[in-house]
Design a protein around this motif. Sequence first.
Motif, PDB file in Angstrom:
ATOM      1  N   TYR A  32       0.849  -1.197   0.000  1.00 37.00           N
ATOM      2  CA  TYR A  32       0.000   0.000   0.000  1.00 37.00           C
ATOM      3  C   TYR A  32       0.882   1.244   0.000  1.00 37.00           C
ATOM      4  N   MET A  33       0.279   2.364  -0.308  1.00 41.22           N
ATOM      5  CA  MET A  33       0.953   3.651  -0.225  1.00 41.22           C
ATOM      6  C   MET A  33      -0.101   4.706   0.111  1.00 41.22           C
ATOM      7  N   LYS A  34       0.346   5.848   0.598  1.00 43.74           N
ATOM      8  CA  LYS A  34      -0.598   6.911   0.924  1.00 43.74           C
ATOM      9  C   LYS A  34      -1.105   7.568  -0.357  1.00 43.74           C
ATOM     10  N   ASP A  35      -2.374   7.879  -0.355  1.00 46.88           N
ATOM     11  CA  ASP A  35      -2.984   8.568  -1.488  1.00 46.88           C
ATOM     12  C   ASP A  35      -2.416   9.988  -1.551  1.00 46.88           C
ATOM     13  N   PRO A  36      -1.799  10.371  -2.662  1.00 43.84           N
ATOM     14  CA  PRO A  36      -1.228  11.725  -2.776  1.00 43.84           C
ATOM     15  C   PRO A  36      -2.251  12.832  -2.529  1.00 43.84           C
ATOM     16  N   GLU A  37      -3.523  12.534  -2.790  1.00 49.69           N
ATOM     17  CA  GLU A  37      -4.565  13.544  -2.628  1.00 49.69           C
ATOM     18  C   GLU A  37      -5.218  13.503  -1.250  1.00 49.69           C
ATOM     19  N   ASP A  38      -4.959  12.441  -0.494  1.00 46.05           N
ATOM     20  CA  ASP A  38      -5.529  12.312   0.848  1.00 46.05           C
ATOM     21  C   ASP A  38      -4.595  11.438   1.682  1.00 46.05           C
ATOM     22  N   LYS A  39      -3.732  12.052   2.466  1.00 48.34           N
ATOM     23  CA  LYS A  39      -2.701  11.338   3.216  1.00 48.34           C
ATOM     24  C   LYS A  39      -3.264  10.355   4.245  1.00 48.34           C
ATOM     25  N   LYS A  40      -4.533  10.515   4.593  1.00 53.49           N
ATOM     26  CA  LYS A  40      -5.135   9.603   5.565  1.00 53.49           C
ATOM     27  C   LYS A  40      -5.636   8.318   4.905  1.00 53.49           C
ATOM     28  N   ARG A  41      -5.622   8.305   3.593  1.00 53.94           N
ATOM     29  CA  ARG A  41      -6.178   7.172   2.848  1.00 53.94           C
ATOM     30  C   ARG A  41      -5.059   6.346   2.216  1.00 53.94           C
ATOM     31  N   TRP A  42      -5.224   5.028   2.244  1.00 49.48           N
ATOM     32  CA  TRP A  42      -4.266   4.134   1.604  1.00 49.48           C
ATOM     33  C   TRP A  42      -4.784   3.707   0.237  1.00 49.48           C
ATOM     34  N   ILE A  43      -3.872   3.623  -0.714  1.00 51.32           N
ATOM     35  CA  ILE A  43      -4.207   3.076  -2.025  1.00 51.32           C
ATOM     36  C   ILE A  43      -3.224   1.949  -2.323  1.00 51.32           C
ATOM     37  N   VAL A  44      -3.610   1.076  -3.224  1.00 53.94           N
ATOM     38  CA  VAL A  44      -2.772  -0.077  -3.552  1.00 53.94           C
ATOM     39  C   VAL A  44      -1.558   0.357  -4.371  1.00 53.94           C
ATOM     40  N   ASP A  45      -0.396  -0.106  -3.951  1.00 55.75           N
ATOM     41  CA  ASP A  45       0.838   0.065  -4.716  1.00 55.75           C
ATOM     42  C   ASP A  45       0.931  -1.188  -5.589  1.00 55.75           C
ATOM     43  N   GLU A  46       0.534  -1.072  -6.833  1.00 54.59           N
ATOM     44  CA  GLU A  46       0.369  -2.239  -7.703  1.00 54.59           C
ATOM     45  C   GLU A  46       1.615  -3.117  -7.792  1.00 54.59           C
ATOM     46  N   GLU A  47       2.778  -2.499  -7.887  1.00 53.90           N
ATOM     47  CA  GLU A  47       4.017  -3.275  -8.043  1.00 53.90           C
ATOM     48  C   GLU A  47       4.306  -4.104  -6.794  1.00 53.90           C
ATOM     49  N   ALA A  48       4.216  -3.473  -5.633  1.00 59.86           N
ATOM     50  CA  ALA A  48       4.474  -4.190  -4.380  1.00 59.86           C
ATOM     51  C   ALA A  48       3.345  -5.167  -4.071  1.00 59.86           C
ATOM     52  N   ALA A  49       2.112  -4.786  -4.399  1.00 53.20           N
ATOM     53  CA  ALA A  49       0.963  -5.655  -4.139  1.00 53.20           C
ATOM     54  C   ALA A  49       1.086  -6.969  -4.908  1.00 53.20           C
ATOM     55  N   ALA A  50       1.668  -6.910  -6.101  1.00 56.13           N
ATOM     56  CA  ALA A  50       1.855  -8.125  -6.899  1.00 56.13           C
ATOM     57  C   ALA A  50       2.795  -9.099  -6.183  1.00 56.13           C
ATOM     58  N   ILE A  51       3.783  -8.563  -5.477  1.00 57.30           N
ATOM     59  CA  ILE A  51       4.709  -9.417  -4.722  1.00 57.30           C
ATOM     60  C   ILE A  51       4.003 -10.003  -3.502  1.00 57.30           C
ATOM     61  N   VAL A  52       3.182  -9.200  -2.842  1.00 57.13           N
ATOM     62  CA  VAL A  52       2.409  -9.698  -1.699  1.00 57.13           C
ATOM     63  C   VAL A  52       1.518 -10.856  -2.149  1.00 57.13           C
ATOM     64  N   GLN A  53       0.864 -10.680  -3.283  1.00 59.83           N
ATOM     65  CA  GLN A  53      -0.004 -11.731  -3.817  1.00 59.83           C
ATOM     66  C   GLN A  53       0.801 -12.982  -4.163  1.00 59.83           C
ATOM     67  N   LYS A  54       2.016 -12.786  -4.659  1.00 62.74           N
ATOM     68  CA  LYS A  54       2.876 -13.929  -4.985  1.00 62.74           C
ATOM     69  C   LYS A  54       3.272 -14.674  -3.719  1.00 62.74           C
ATOM     70  N   ILE A  55       3.549 -13.944  -2.653  1.00 68.61           N
ATOM     71  CA  ILE A  55       3.921 -14.565  -1.379  1.00 68.61           C
ATOM     72  C   ILE A  55       2.772 -15.427  -0.860  1.00 68.61           C
ATOM     73  N   PHE A  56       1.558 -14.921  -0.944  1.00 74.84           N
ATOM     74  CA  PHE A  56       0.396 -15.706  -0.523  1.00 74.84           C
ATOM     75  C   PHE A  56       0.226 -16.928  -1.422  1.00 74.84           C
ATOM     76  N   SER A  57       0.431 -16.740  -2.711  1.00 77.00           N
ATOM     77  CA  SER A  57       0.295 -17.842  -3.662  1.00 77.00           C
ATOM     78  C   SER A  57       1.318 -18.940  -3.388  1.00 77.00           C
ATOM     79  N   LEU A  58       2.542 -18.547  -3.090  1.00 77.22           N
ATOM     80  CA  LEU A  58       3.593 -19.523  -2.790  1.00 77.22           C
ATOM     81  C   LEU A  58       3.265 -20.295  -1.513  1.00 77.22           C
TER      82      LEU A  58
END
Length: 229
Positions: A32-58
């Motif tokens: 995740y990363m902070k939303d540039p337009e709203d620092k209180k909100r998290w948005i998905v960091d697609e590149e890192a999220a793909a690795i998280v998904q791979k870790i779960f898959s493994l």
Amino acid sequence: MFAKDTSKKIKATWQSKGRSGEHLCTLPPYGYMKDPEDKKRWIVDEEAAAIVQKIFSLCVDGLGPTQIAKWLQQNEVLNPIAYFLLKGLPTNGKPPANPYKWTAKTNSGILERVEYLGHTVNFKTSKPSFKSKKTVWNNPSEWVIFENTQEPVIEESVFLIVQNIRQGRRRPTKMGDMGMFSGLVYCADCGGKMYLCRANHFKPEQEYYICSTYRKDRTLCKTHSIRRV
């Protein structure tokens, strides 16, 4: 007295913030990363999220945290701190000597993070007193969870499968791998775990699961062997 009163006010503000659904942690978790337009909100960091998904898959495929760490290093995947530094994202970590070195602890933490379901989880930790610098983990019953506060990285079905696998404490065989159903299959009679039996000279269709209770003491249960097909 002044310090104690100030601490109480800070704690009250922190409690109010946490119970209102705001994220209490300063930095979003890897994926995740902070939303540039709203620092209180998290948005998905697609590149890192793909690795998280791979870790779960493994993990679902049978790899434990240590094996996953080896896979990530062999495939030259930047560890979270190295990734944050490369992307210019804030981090509390120091530059690692080996940017591709992952640890079992890091992977275990990722596999256990409820936040990846898209939830906000507050009050996971606390301090014994305002004088203490020590942080302790609270019992999960004390956590305050706000559901669906950000886009999920992991599907709930996958997350639950991984938690069941990890609760089963699956371990690799002496041959270095792990059965897909290891830690998930139990004897219908005694409730004991079914262990995978295999050998170098076995063909895949010759491998089988056997009741762990029977293997320890044949008077306590029956064989109940199941072919792995």
